[in-house]
Design a protein around this motif. Structure first.
Motif, PDB file in Angstrom:
ATOM      1  N   VAL A 126      31.603  35.422  43.441  1.00  0.00           N
ATOM      2  CA  VAL A 126      31.332  34.641  42.237  1.00  0.00           C
ATOM      3  C   VAL A 126      32.666  34.344  41.560  1.00  0.00           C
ATOM      4  O   VAL A 126      33.440  35.261  41.284  1.00  0.00           O
ATOM      5  CB  VAL A 126      30.429  35.408  41.235  1.00  0.00           C
ATOM      6  N   VAL A 127      32.941  33.065  41.339  1.00  0.00           N
ATOM      7  CA  VAL A 127      34.121  32.667  40.577  1.00  0.00           C
ATOM      8  C   VAL A 127      33.620  32.280  39.192  1.00  0.00           C
ATOM      9  O   VAL A 127      32.833  31.344  39.054  1.00  0.00           O
ATOM     10  CB  VAL A 127      34.848  31.474  41.238  1.00  0.00           C
ATOM     11  N   GLU A 128      34.045  33.053  38.177  1.00  0.00           N
ATOM     12  CA  GLU A 128      33.553  32.825  36.818  1.00  0.00           C
ATOM     13  C   GLU A 128      34.742  32.728  35.875  1.00  0.00           C
ATOM     14  O   GLU A 128      35.390  33.734  35.586  1.00  0.00           O
ATOM     15  CB  GLU A 128      32.632  33.969  36.399  1.00  0.00           C
ATOM     16  N   ASN A 129      35.019  31.507  35.418  1.00  0.00           N
ATOM     17  CA  ASN A 129      36.173  31.256  34.557  1.00  0.00           C
ATOM     18  C   ASN A 129      37.443  31.759  35.237  1.00  0.00           C
ATOM     19  O   ASN A 129      37.791  31.303  36.302  1.00  0.00           O
ATOM     20  CB  ASN A 129      35.977  31.862  33.165  1.00  0.00           C
ATOM     21  N   GLU A 130      38.126  32.700  34.642  1.00  0.00           N
ATOM     22  CA  GLU A 130      39.369  33.235  35.207  1.00  0.00           C
ATOM     23  C   GLU A 130      39.144  34.517  36.009  1.00  0.00           C
ATOM     24  O   GLU A 130      40.097  35.164  36.416  1.00  0.00           O
ATOM     25  CB  GLU A 130      40.373  33.516  34.075  1.00  0.00           C
ATOM     26  N   ILE A 182      22.228  44.794  41.742  1.00  0.00           N
ATOM     27  CA  ILE A 182      23.353  44.839  42.665  1.00  0.00           C
ATOM     28  C   ILE A 182      24.632  44.854  41.842  1.00  0.00           C
ATOM     29  O   ILE A 182      24.816  44.035  40.948  1.00  0.00           O
ATOM     30  CB  ILE A 182      23.314  43.639  43.624  1.00  0.00           C
ATOM     31  N   LYS A 183      25.510  45.798  42.145  1.00  0.00           N
ATOM     32  CA  LYS A 183      26.761  45.953  41.404  1.00  0.00           C
ATOM     33  C   LYS A 183      27.738  44.854  41.781  1.00  0.00           C
ATOM     34  O   LYS A 183      27.897  44.517  42.945  1.00  0.00           O
ATOM     35  CB  LYS A 183      27.401  47.298  41.720  1.00  0.00           C
ATOM     36  N   MET A 184      28.437  44.338  40.769  1.00  0.00           N
ATOM     37  CA  MET A 184      29.477  43.335  40.971  1.00  0.00           C
ATOM     38  C   MET A 184      30.829  44.002  40.712  1.00  0.00           C
ATOM     39  O   MET A 184      30.991  44.717  39.733  1.00  0.00           O
ATOM     40  CB  MET A 184      29.281  42.161  40.018  1.00  0.00           C
ATOM     41  N   PHE A 185      31.767  43.739  41.589  1.00  0.00           N
ATOM     42  CA  PHE A 185      33.098  44.329  41.487  1.00  0.00           C
ATOM     43  C   PHE A 185      34.098  43.228  41.177  1.00  0.00           C
ATOM     44  O   PHE A 185      34.078  42.159  41.791  1.00  0.00           O
ATOM     45  CB  PHE A 185      33.470  45.030  42.793  1.00  0.00           C
ATOM     46  N   LYS A 186      34.974  43.502  40.224  1.00  0.00           N
ATOM     47  CA  LYS A 186      35.930  42.501  39.744  1.00  0.00           C
ATOM     48  C   LYS A 186      37.250  42.622  40.497  1.00  0.00           C
ATOM     49  O   LYS A 186      37.816  43.712  40.598  1.00  0.00           O
ATOM     50  CB  LYS A 186      36.161  42.699  38.244  1.00  0.00           C
ATOM     51  N   ILE A 187      37.714  41.478  40.999  1.00  0.00           N
ATOM     52  CA  ILE A 187      39.035  41.427  41.625  1.00  0.00           C
ATOM     53  C   ILE A 187      40.062  41.643  40.516  1.00  0.00           C
ATOM     54  O   ILE A 187      39.956  41.072  39.433  1.00  0.00           O
ATOM     55  CB  ILE A 187      39.260  40.056  42.305  1.00  0.00           C
ATOM     56  N   GLN A 188      41.055  42.463  40.782  1.00  0.00           N
ATOM     57  CA  GLN A 188      42.071  42.741  39.769  1.00  0.00           C
ATOM     58  C   GLN A 188      42.831  41.461  39.429  1.00  0.00           C
ATOM     59  O   GLN A 188      43.081  40.619  40.289  1.00  0.00           O
ATOM     60  CB  GLN A 188      43.030  43.821  40.257  1.00  0.00           C
ATOM     61  N   GLU A 189      43.163  41.345  38.168  1.00  0.00           N
ATOM     62  CA  GLU A 189      43.812  40.130  37.653  1.00  0.00           C
ATOM     63  C   GLU A 189      45.071  39.765  38.445  1.00  0.00           C
ATOM     64  O   GLU A 189      45.313  38.597  38.734  1.00  0.00           O
ATOM     65  CB  GLU A 189      44.158  40.334  36.178  1.00  0.00           C
ATOM     66  N   LYS A 190      45.849  40.747  38.826  1.00  0.00           N
ATOM     67  CA  LYS A 190      47.095  40.494  39.563  1.00  0.00           C
ATOM     68  C   LYS A 190      46.839  39.931  40.966  1.00  0.00           C
ATOM     69  O   LYS A 190      47.736  39.353  41.569  1.00  0.00           O
ATOM     70  CB  LYS A 190      47.929  41.772  39.662  1.00  0.00           C
ATOM     71  N   ASP A 191      45.619  40.075  41.484  1.00  0.00           N
ATOM     72  CA  ASP A 191      45.289  39.639  42.842  1.00  0.00           C
ATOM     73  C   ASP A 191      44.521  38.321  42.907  1.00  0.00           C
ATOM     74  O   ASP A 191      44.305  37.786  44.001  1.00  0.00           O
ATOM     75  CB  ASP A 191      44.452  40.718  43.544  1.00  0.00           C
ATOM     76  N   ILE A 192      44.103  37.797  41.768  1.00  0.00           N
ATOM     77  CA  ILE A 192      43.209  36.632  41.760  1.00  0.00           C
ATOM     78  C   ILE A 192      43.823  35.415  42.435  1.00  0.00           C
ATOM     79  O   ILE A 192      43.185  34.782  43.282  1.00  0.00           O
ATOM     80  CB  ILE A 192      42.741  36.308  40.326  1.00  0.00           C
ATOM     81  N   LYS A 251      46.252  35.122  44.630  1.00  0.00           N
ATOM     82  CA  LYS A 251      46.427  35.318  46.071  1.00  0.00           C
ATOM     83  C   LYS A 251      45.083  35.246  46.786  1.00  0.00           C
ATOM     84  O   LYS A 251      44.963  34.620  47.846  1.00  0.00           O
ATOM     85  CB  LYS A 251      47.109  36.656  46.352  1.00  0.00           C
ATOM     86  N   PHE A 252      44.060  35.872  46.214  1.00  0.00           N
ATOM     87  CA  PHE A 252      42.715  35.863  46.778  1.00  0.00           C
ATOM     88  C   PHE A 252      42.198  34.428  46.878  1.00  0.00           C
ATOM     89  O   PHE A 252      41.718  34.013  47.937  1.00  0.00           O
ATOM     90  CB  PHE A 252      41.802  36.716  45.880  1.00  0.00           C
ATOM     91  N   LYS A 253      42.332  33.679  45.788  1.00  0.00           N
ATOM     92  CA  LYS A 253      41.875  32.285  45.778  1.00  0.00           C
ATOM     93  C   LYS A 253      42.655  31.432  46.770  1.00  0.00           C
ATOM     94  O   LYS A 253      42.084  30.575  47.451  1.00  0.00           O
ATOM     95  CB  LYS A 253      42.008  31.700  44.373  1.00  0.00           C
ATOM     96  N   SER A 254      43.942  31.675  46.872  1.00  0.00           N
ATOM     97  CA  SER A 254      44.796  30.897  47.763  1.00  0.00           C
ATOM     98  C   SER A 254      44.443  31.131  49.232  1.00  0.00           C
ATOM     99  O   SER A 254      44.277  30.185  50.001  1.00  0.00           O
ATOM    100  CB  SER A 254      46.249  31.261  47.508  1.00  0.00           C
ATOM    101  N   ILE A 255      44.300  32.392  49.625  1.00  0.00           N
ATOM    102  CA  ILE A 255      43.979  32.705  51.035  1.00  0.00           C
ATOM    103  C   ILE A 255      42.594  32.184  51.406  1.00  0.00           C
ATOM    104  O   ILE A 255      42.413  31.611  52.476  1.00  0.00           O
ATOM    105  CB  ILE A 255      44.089  34.214  51.301  1.00  0.00           C
ATOM    106  N   LEU A 256      41.630  32.360  50.502  1.00  0.00           N
ATOM    107  CA  LEU A 256      40.249  31.940  50.801  1.00  0.00           C
ATOM    108  C   LEU A 256      40.009  30.456  50.490  1.00  0.00           C
ATOM    109  O   LEU A 256      38.934  29.948  50.773  1.00  0.00           O
ATOM    110  CB  LEU A 256      39.246  32.795  50.028  1.00  0.00           C
ATOM    111  N   LYS A 257      41.008  29.820  49.894  1.00  0.00           N
ATOM    112  CA  LYS A 257      40.907  28.413  49.506  1.00  0.00           C
ATOM    113  C   LYS A 257      39.689  28.165  48.605  1.00  0.00           C
ATOM    114  O   LYS A 257      38.888  27.268  48.825  1.00  0.00           O
ATOM    115  CB  LYS A 257      40.883  27.505  50.728  1.00  0.00           C
ATOM    116  N   LEU A 258      39.597  29.010  47.571  1.00  0.00           N
ATOM    117  CA  LEU A 258      38.538  28.867  46.577  1.00  0.00           C
ATOM    118  C   LEU A 258      39.056  27.980  45.451  1.00  0.00           C
ATOM    119  O   LEU A 258      40.163  28.174  44.975  1.00  0.00           O
ATOM    120  CB  LEU A 258      38.144  30.227  46.001  1.00  0.00           C
ATOM    121  N   GLY A 259      38.254  27.041  45.005  1.00  0.00           N
ATOM    122  CA  GLY A 259      38.676  26.099  43.955  1.00  0.00           C
ATOM    123  C   GLY A 259      38.629  26.633  42.643  1.00  0.00           C
ATOM    124  O   GLY A 259      38.759  27.238  41.823  1.00  0.00           O
TER     125      GLY A 259
END
Length: 150
Positions: A109-113, A130-140, A142-150
């Protein structure tokens, strides 16, 4: 006196760190060979999701594994019934392929920032959420770039 103070500091640190629940979906000895980013389709859909992007670079796969294993539970849950009711619940699915995957699909889930991830196996104690886990701010980024998430 100094030893008592050190013990108190150590106990405070242990207590503070123990409340953090991490996603940790990959075991250390796993060998993920590729990852695919797919459109999200609800479980009741009669068609397979479309592939957006395939990741085969071993360094990118290791980066994604590390980022996912460090994602922290955020006190954000979704009702498990939504998996069958809401066609817009997630933004993407990350499919993992390897020799012995502990998990094969990660829902994103991509929600705002923020970016949240989960798997069907991440149920809360009452099995209704179902538990949702937050990607750490410092990794966002890189995560978006590798997965090519808009």
């Amino acid at each position: 006196m100094k030893i008592h103070l050190l013990w108190i500091i150590l106990l405070v640190l242990i207590a503070g760190c123990s409340n953090i629940e991490r996603f940790q979906v990959f075991e250390e000895n796993e060998n993920i060979l590729s990852m695919g980013v797919y459109d999200y389709k609800p479980f009741y859909s009669s068609t397979l999701p479309d592939l957006r992007h395939r990741i085969t670079s071993s360094s990118d796969i290791k980066d994604i594994e590390k980022i996912l294993n460090q994602a922290q539970y955020s006190d954000f849950t979704i009702d498990s019934k939504q998996l069958f009711e809401d066609p817009m619940l997630f933004d993407a699915i990350l499919g993992c392929e390897g020799d012995k995957n502990s998990i094969s699909q990660i829902l994103i889930v991509v929600e705002n920032e923020n970016i949240y991830v989960t798997s069907i196996l991440s149920q809360s104690q009452d099995d209704q959420e179902i538990k949702m886990f937050k990607i750490q701010e410092k990794d966002i980024e890189k995560f978006k770039s590798i997965l090519k998430l808009g």
